[in-house]
Structure formats: structure tokens, C-alpha cells
Design an enzyme around this catalytic site. Structure first.
Site, mmCIF file in Angstrom:
data_model
loop_
_atom_site.group_PDB
_atom_site.id
_atom_site.type_symbol
_atom_site.label_atom_id
_atom_site.label_comp_id
_atom_site.label_asym_id
_atom_site.label_seq_id
_atom_site.Cartn_x
_atom_site.Cartn_y
_atom_site.Cartn_z
ATOM 1 N N PRO A 9 17.167 70.979 39.907
ATOM 2 C CA PRO A 9 17.685 70.782 41.259
ATOM 3 C C PRO A 9 16.866 69.827 42.117
ATOM 4 C CG PRO A 9 16.745 72.982 41.008
ATOM 5 C CD PRO A 9 16.835 72.385 39.635
ATOM 6 N N ASN A 10 17.609 69.051 42.870
ATOM 7 C CA ASN A 10 17.095 68.099 43.865
ATOM 8 C C ASN A 10 16.462 66.845 43.256
ATOM 9 O OD1 ASN A 10 17.800 69.776 46.149
ATOM 10 N ND2 ASN A 10 16.181 71.139 45.446
ATOM 11 N N ARG A 17 13.959 61.626 48.375
ATOM 12 C CA ARG A 17 13.422 62.954 48.690
ATOM 13 C C ARG A 17 11.886 62.906 48.795
ATOM 14 N NH1 ARG A 17 12.639 67.556 44.058
ATOM 15 N NH2 ARG A 17 11.901 69.168 45.470
ATOM 16 N N TYR A 22 7.144 62.402 45.740
ATOM 17 C CA TYR A 22 7.886 62.078 44.520
ATOM 18 C C TYR A 22 8.133 60.583 44.313
ATOM 19 C CZ TYR A 22 8.666 67.103 44.632
ATOM 20 O OH TYR A 22 8.466 68.463 44.665
ATOM 21 N N ASN A 71 12.167 69.001 33.202
ATOM 22 C CA ASN A 71 11.640 69.238 34.547
ATOM 23 C C ASN A 71 12.666 70.112 35.243
ATOM 24 O OD1 ASN A 71 10.663 69.292 37.113
ATOM 25 N ND2 ASN A 71 10.364 67.081 37.319
ATOM 26 N N ALA A 74 12.473 73.385 40.923
ATOM 27 C CA ALA A 74 12.179 74.693 41.528
ATOM 28 C C ALA A 74 12.505 75.858 40.597
ATOM 29 C CB ALA A 74 12.948 74.829 42.837
ATOM 30 N N GLU A 95 7.327 70.624 29.065
ATOM 31 C CA GLU A 95 7.557 70.827 30.506
ATOM 32 C C GLU A 95 6.872 69.699 31.269
ATOM 33 O OE1 GLU A 95 6.437 74.685 32.073
ATOM 34 O OE2 GLU A 95 6.203 73.867 34.089
ATOM 35 N N HIS A 97 6.274 67.773 35.179
ATOM 36 C CA HIS A 97 6.411 67.726 36.636
ATOM 37 C C HIS A 97 5.864 66.406 37.151
ATOM 38 C CE1 HIS A 97 7.762 71.809 36.906
ATOM 39 N NE2 HIS A 97 6.811 72.130 36.049
ATOM 40 N N ARG A 104 -0.545 72.491 44.695
ATOM 41 C CA ARG A 104 0.407 72.699 45.780
ATOM 42 C C ARG A 104 0.502 74.200 46.102
ATOM 43 N NH1 ARG A 104 5.709 69.406 44.545
ATOM 44 N NH2 ARG A 104 6.024 69.825 46.775
HETATM 45 C C1 DQA Z 1 8.680 69.410 40.606
HETATM 46 C C2 DQA Z 1 7.752 70.456 41.244
HETATM 47 C C3 DQA Z 1 8.541 71.661 41.693
HETATM 48 O O1 DQA Z 1 7.674 72.634 42.266
HETATM 49 C C4 DQA Z 1 9.562 71.269 42.742
HETATM 50 O O2 DQA Z 1 10.351 72.370 43.105
HETATM 51 C C5 DQA Z 1 10.416 70.122 42.295
HETATM 52 C C6 DQA Z 1 9.804 69.030 41.555
HETATM 53 C C7 DQA Z 1 7.922 68.124 40.211
HETATM 54 O O3 DQA Z 1 8.444 67.389 39.376
HETATM 55 O O4 DQA Z 1 6.842 67.847 40.736
HETATM 56 O O5 DQA Z 1 11.584 70.039 42.650
HETATM 57 O O6 DQA Z 1 9.233 69.959 39.428
#
Ligand code: DQA
Length: 141
Positions: A9-10, A17, A22, A71, A74, A95, A97, A104
Site C-alpha cells: 500500500p501507498n 509521497r 521515499y 515490499n 505498512a 523483504e 524497504h 523510525r
Molecule cells: C516502507 C516502510 C513501511 O514502514 C511503510 O509503511 C511504507 C514503506 C519502506 O519501503 O520504507 O509504506 O515499506
């Protein structure tokens, strides 16, 4: 080698964003540079904001692809369902990020995916995805 990047998501809003966290590059732009950078890899991409769609995609590719770069955004920190899907499939999962989640908020320190991933790459910006592809290529040798 057949790999897929699955973004949660997002992450469709990358480039717009929270650019201070990011970056300013959209994933579509970045994905085409990745395809050029790794011509020997059959690279696929899927993004969804919906937990069940991410689980469906993991099940769909999880028995035929050579690797999954996940990835889950959230959902990493909340989704037992995605964690169970990673455990249920055969394809190895890395995994990824973009940000260094360990520096964080504390709720970002937990991962339901990590226990069943072959490894984690975090905090290198979009380069985290490049490094995951490199890792799959090196592991294959
Ligand atoms: C994320 C880190 C997550 O905590 C966050 O909710 C994201 C992006 C990252 O790629 O840094 O949406 O996965």
C-alpha cells in the site's frame, strides 16, 4: 531467471509521497531502469493497496517464479495473512524497504514477513530493490 517485485500500500505514490523519506522518483520510471540494468532477468512488477490482492499474487507466483522481492509496506508490520502466505509458498522471498525502518517509529520495527524471508534489504532508497535482484543472481551461481 524470473523475478517479481511486489509492492504494497501507498507505494503507487512513490515520487509524490513523503519525498524526504521515499525520494522523488516514481516506481514506473525506476522499474524501466531496472529492466534495462538487468536484461537477463525476466522482471515482473505488481502493486496493490489491498491485502488480499497481495496474498493472491504471492500464491499465484509463489510456485513458479525463481524469487520474490516483497515490499509489503505498512502490511509488513500488521499482516499475519501476508506472513502466512510467504510461509506457504515455495519461491524464496527477500523483504525490501526503501527507508531504514529500524531507525523510525517502533511500530515499524516488527515484521510478519522477516521470519520466513531468506533475507532483508532495507534503507538504501530505491537501490534496495537493485540489491535484492543482485542477491538473487549471486545466490543462483
Ligand atoms: C516502507 C516502510 C513501511 O514502514 C511503510 O509503511 C511504507 C514503506 C519502506 O519501503 O520504507 O509504506 O515499506
Amino acid at each position: 531467471m524470473k523475478l517479481i517485485i511486489i509492492n504494497g500500500p501507498n507505494l503507487n505514490l512513490l515520487g509524490k509521497r513523503e519525498p524526504e523519506v521515499y525520494g522523488t522518483t516514481s516506481f514506473d520510471t525506476y522499474f524501466s531502469t531496472l529492466q534495462k540494468q538487468f536484461p537477463a532477468v525476466e522482471l515482473h512488477y505488481f502493486q496493490s493497496n489491498i491485502e488480499g490482492e497481495l496474498i493472491d499474487k504471492l500464491q499465484e507466483v509463489g510456485f513458479s517464479f525463481d524469487g520474490i522481492i516483497l515490499n509489503a509496506a505498512a502490511y509488513t508490520h500488521t499482516s499475519i495473512g501476508i506472513g502466512d502466505a510467504v510461509k506457504s509458498i515455495e519461491a524464496p522471498v527477500i523483504e525490501v524497504h526503501i527507508s531504514n525502518v529500524t531507525t523510525r517509529e517502533t511500530f515499524r520495527h516488527a515484521s510478519f514477513i522477516a521470519p520466513n524471508a531468506i533475507g532483508l534489504i532495507i534503507g538504501f532508497g530505491l537501490t534496495s530493490y537493485d540489491l535484492a535482484i543482485e542477491a538473487f543472481l549471486k545466490l543462483k551461481k
